[in-house]
Design a protein around this motif. Structure first.
Motif, PDB file in Angstrom:
ATOM      1  N   ARG A 211       0.995  -0.939   0.216  1.00 48.83           N
ATOM      2  CA  ARG A 211      -0.082   0.081  -0.204  1.00 48.83           C
ATOM      3  C   ARG A 211       0.740   1.667   0.067  1.00 48.83           C
ATOM      4  O   ARG A 211       0.546   2.677  -0.811  1.00 48.83           O
ATOM      5  N   ALA A 212       2.019   1.300   0.752  1.00 46.15           N
ATOM      6  CA  ALA A 212       2.682   2.323   0.707  1.00 46.15           C
ATOM      7  C   ALA A 212       3.544   2.636  -0.899  1.00 46.15           C
ATOM      8  O   ALA A 212       3.467   4.179  -0.918  1.00 46.15           O
ATOM      9  N   TYR A 213       3.411   1.967  -1.626  1.00 46.14           N
ATOM     10  CA  TYR A 213       4.362   1.842  -2.612  1.00 46.14           C
ATOM     11  C   TYR A 213       2.692   2.231  -3.635  1.00 46.14           C
ATOM     12  O   TYR A 213       3.006   3.082  -4.286  1.00 46.14           O
ATOM     13  N   ARG A 214       1.695   1.669  -3.870  1.00 47.40           N
ATOM     14  CA  ARG A 214       0.367   2.845  -4.151  1.00 47.40           C
ATOM     15  C   ARG A 214      -0.022   3.968  -4.071  1.00 47.40           C
ATOM     16  O   ARG A 214       0.050   4.539  -4.908  1.00 47.40           O
ATOM     17  N   VAL A 216       3.234   6.152  -2.816  1.00 50.26           N
ATOM     18  CA  VAL A 216       4.378   6.998  -2.815  1.00 50.26           C
ATOM     19  C   VAL A 216       3.661   7.262  -4.913  1.00 50.26           C
ATOM     20  O   VAL A 216       4.070   8.251  -5.256  1.00 50.26           O
ATOM     21  N   TYR A 217       3.768   5.924  -6.023  1.00 47.12           N
ATOM     22  CA  TYR A 217       3.722   6.043  -7.015  1.00 47.12           C
ATOM     23  C   TYR A 217       2.387   5.693  -7.741  1.00 47.12           C
ATOM     24  O   TYR A 217       2.347   6.321  -8.991  1.00 47.12           O
ATOM     25  N   HIS A 218       1.084   5.391  -6.894  1.00 47.52           N
ATOM     26  CA  HIS A 218      -0.059   6.041  -8.096  1.00 47.52           C
ATOM     27  C   HIS A 218      -0.044   5.155  -9.445  1.00 47.52           C
ATOM     28  O   HIS A 218      -0.365   5.334  -9.657  1.00 47.52           O
ATOM     29  N   ASP A 219       0.915   3.821  -9.450  1.00 50.87           N
ATOM     30  CA  ASP A 219       0.873   3.457 -10.588  1.00 50.87           C
ATOM     31  C   ASP A 219       1.032   2.150 -10.381  1.00 50.87           C
ATOM     32  O   ASP A 219       0.735   1.682  -9.531  1.00 50.87           O
ATOM     33  N   THR A 220       1.608   1.535 -11.259  1.00 50.99           N
ATOM     34  CA  THR A 220       1.493  -0.096 -11.653  1.00 50.99           C
ATOM     35  C   THR A 220       2.764  -0.066 -11.259  1.00 50.99           C
ATOM     36  O   THR A 220       3.899   0.233 -10.702  1.00 50.99           O
ATOM     37  N   VAL A 221       3.646  -2.063 -10.419  1.00 55.22           N
ATOM     38  CA  VAL A 221       4.144  -2.310 -10.040  1.00 55.22           C
ATOM     39  C   VAL A 221       5.078  -2.043 -11.012  1.00 55.22           C
ATOM     40  O   VAL A 221       5.383  -3.169 -11.722  1.00 55.22           O
ATOM     41  N   TYR A 222       6.759  -1.751 -10.939  1.00 51.69           N
ATOM     42  CA  TYR A 222       7.877  -1.458 -11.512  1.00 51.69           C
ATOM     43  C   TYR A 222       8.711  -1.649 -10.129  1.00 51.69           C
ATOM     44  O   TYR A 222       9.219  -1.121 -10.239  1.00 51.69           O
ATOM     45  N   PRO A 223       9.778  -2.648 -11.387  1.00 55.95           N
ATOM     46  CA  PRO A 223      10.979  -2.791  -9.800  1.00 55.95           C
ATOM     47  C   PRO A 223      12.043  -2.363  -9.262  1.00 55.95           C
ATOM     48  O   PRO A 223      12.720  -2.145  -8.570  1.00 55.95           O
ATOM     49  N   TRP A 224      11.960  -1.102 -11.196  1.00 56.07           N
ATOM     50  CA  TRP A 224      13.148   0.092 -10.117  1.00 56.07           C
ATOM     51  C   TRP A 224      12.761   0.853  -9.103  1.00 56.07           C
ATOM     52  O   TRP A 224      13.183   1.325  -8.191  1.00 56.07           O
ATOM     53  N   ARG A 225      11.026   1.386  -9.028  1.00 58.80           N
ATOM     54  CA  ARG A 225      10.291   2.186  -8.055  1.00 58.80           C
ATOM     55  C   ARG A 225      10.263   1.111  -6.977  1.00 58.80           C
ATOM     56  O   ARG A 225      10.883   1.714  -5.930  1.00 58.80           O
TER      57      ARG A 225
END
Length: 319
Positions: A211-214, A216-225
């Motif tokens: 959820r923290a990823y979502r 922060v980035y509001h996007d699909t899951v990318y390895p570099w992010r």
């Protein structure tokens, strides 16, 4: 503070953090094995042997590689010093040795946790349920940390508990991220596929960061992010940057004006994380960066033993 007391509190915290991290890895592997896209349940659990703490005796003790045997070895086996049950036992023994240095509430939480698992076998774990057991371990670790924070004096004893927690957490985050790149997906042709998306999501869930990823980035899951979130984000509780920010602050409180080698080692690593950029990390090579970080983190643990504690790291880890 006596170095014996500091040592016991340090390893009490590290053992509980390891138990939680191991439960997280097993939980995510179990969830991934239930996905329709997962044809080989064993393949979801095998990387755990590369990440989870242990004595490397799996082949000697079990021989056959199966997800049931991996769970037995990593969660329950008293012969494995890195199993969840062994780690909880070690944390409890370290706490028992220093009952006067921790609050009665903290002792009671650890003692009751051990009493609930001391006689647990695989059949009992099956009746309990994998997911329920893994969630329980995580909850008991959270409860223990919360009780420590809320009931203990924030003195030197508390600071050694914080050091143990965050040094262990940083090590775990780095190992999970490294193995994801080099064990879970060795075939580069799979990168970007549907299975890849679920596996990257599983990585985030294993460190409680989906959820923290979502957010922060509001996007699909990318390895570099994901790498940026887990390495460089200061506000991510399990990132390397956040862990070392706590370590640096805690060492400053412990050392005062003393020029200790452990503070210099930690400061070097912290500067790299605070001022680093993810493109520079990938340019260097993520595996190389993480391998170097793990070595630096281990060196910090060794130096802490020399500066504050009593015994060599290997002996303390087996306590």
């Amino acid at each position: 503070m006596l170095s014996r007391t500091a040592e016991n509190l340090f390893w009490m915290a590290r053992n509980m953090e390891r138990a939680e991290n191991t439960a997280r890895m097993l939980d995510v592997s179990f969830r991934m094995s239930l996905l329709p896209s997962s044809r080989d349940k064993q393949a979801q659990f095998e990387p755990i042997l590369s990440i989870a703490p242990g004595d490397g005796r799996f082949d000697e003790l079990y021989g056959m590689l199966s997800h049931e045997n991996i769970i037995r070895y990593v969660a329950l086996d008293p012969e494995n010093a890195g199993s969840i049950c062994s780690l909880i036992k070690n944390a409890r023994e370290n706490a028992r040795a220093q009952r006067s240095a921790i609050s009665s509430e903290a002792w009671e939480r650890l003692n009751s946790t051990w009493l609930q698992v001391q006689n647990l076998d695989y059949e009992g774990l099956m009746r309990w349920g994998y997911r329920d057991f893994f969630d329980w371990v995580k909850e008991r670790s959270h409860l223990f940390r919360g009780v420590v924070f809320g009931t203990m004096l924030h003195d030197d004893g508390f600071r050694f508990i914080r050091l143990g927690t965050f040094i262990e957490r940083a090590d775990n985050t780095a190992r999970i991220l490294d193995v994801k790149y080099h064990v879970l997906l060795p075939d580069t042709e799979q990168v970007g596929g549907v299975v890849d998306y679920y596996q990257w999501g599983a990585l985030l869930r294993s460190v409680g960061a989906f959820r923290a990823y979502r957010r922060v980035y509001h996007d699909t899951v990318y390895p570099w992010r994901i790498a940026e979130l887990l390495i460089l984000r200061e506000d991510m509780p399990r990132s390397l940057h956040h862990c070392y920010e706590v370590v640096i602050h805690t060492l400053d409180e412990l050392a005062g004006k003393k020029q200790l080698e452990c503070r210099r080692i930690a400061g070097q690593t912290y500067a790299q994380l605070r001022y680093g950029r993810i493109d520079s990390v990938f340019k260097e090579g993520l595996h190389e960066f993480l391998t170097d970080f793990i070595a630096r983190n281990n060196a910090l643990g060794v130096q802490l033993q020399e500066d504050f504690l009593m015994r060599p790291l290997a002996m303390a880890g087996a306590a």
